[in-house]
Design a protein around this motif. Structure first.
Motif: not given
Ligand SMILES: [Zn+2]
Ligand SMILES: [Zn+2]
Length: 222
Positions: A57, A61, A83, A168
């Protein structure tokens, strides 16, 4: 999504869970599941799966661009969209949600046939059992109404807790990357693991973390 991709995803899910059952029978027959080590190996394998979910992840990202060939559109784009529009994830059905992770786990489950049915196999089986539903667990953490059993496991901290995962989703999306069980989030945050890793990579390559993620978010806002 094309019919072929969807068929490959569905087959990967069926194959991966079938292999989990086959390995369970294999290990039970060999008496390995009754070993003294099993109660320690099971959580250890699951912990590694959570750590691996965080690494994948974080990498998706932080680095690379959606315009990259192959990986960009297929692998990085869903992370960028998640996101800017987290609810989009709720529209994905179980095959779309779990196919890619099943595909990634197949080599591990196949390689297990090369090992004798011992402690390493128990560890890898625990890894696969926690890793395979990673995206499903992530989706449940976004659902306002997950199944009752799931909600109970979330409260117990055995599955990714929704409020921990919401951290997150606060900009700049740099906290709590682990999404399988969420067990590694607190210790990794305490030792500032990902910022340290980013500093090393920037130092070695000159790349700026999240350059594409920020550009993508800005474009989505306009
Ligand atoms: Zn993320
Ligand atoms: Zn999320």
């Amino acid at each position: 999504m094309s019919f072929t991709v969807r068929a490959i995803e569905a087959l990967s899910i069926v194959a991966a869970w079938s292999l989990v059952v086959i390995h369970m029978i294999r290990l039970a027959r060999a008496g390995t599941l009754a070993s003294w080590w099993t109660p320690a190996l099971l959580p250890a394998g699951m912990l590694l799966a959570d750590f691996a979910s965080g690494i994948v992840h974080w990498a998706a990202d932080t680095w690379g661009s959606v315009s990259m060939p192959l990986l960009g559109r297929r692998f990085l784009h869903p992370f960028r969209v998640h996101h800017t529009n987290p609810d989009d994830f709720l529209l994905r059905d179980p095959i779309d949600c779990n196919g890619d992770v099943a595909m990634l786990n197949l080599p591990i489950l196949l390689a297990m046939f090369l090992a004798t049915p011992g402690n390493v196999a128990v560890f890898l089986l625990a890894f696969a059992i926690a890793a395979l539903p990673t995206n499903q667990v992530h989706q449940w953490a976004h659902r306002p109404d997950p199944p009752r059993l799931v909600r109970w496991l979330q409260r117990l901290g055995l599955l990714l807790n929704p409020s921990a995962h919401q951290r997150h989703h606060r900009e700049p999306h740099t906290a709590n990357y682990c999404i399988a069980t969420g067990w590694c989030n607190r210790p990794l945050t305490a030792i500032r693991f990902f910022p340290a890793l980013e500093r090393i990579i920037t130092c070695l390559t000159g790349l700026e973390p999240r350059a594409d993620d920020e550009a993508f978010a800005q474009e989505a806002r306009t």
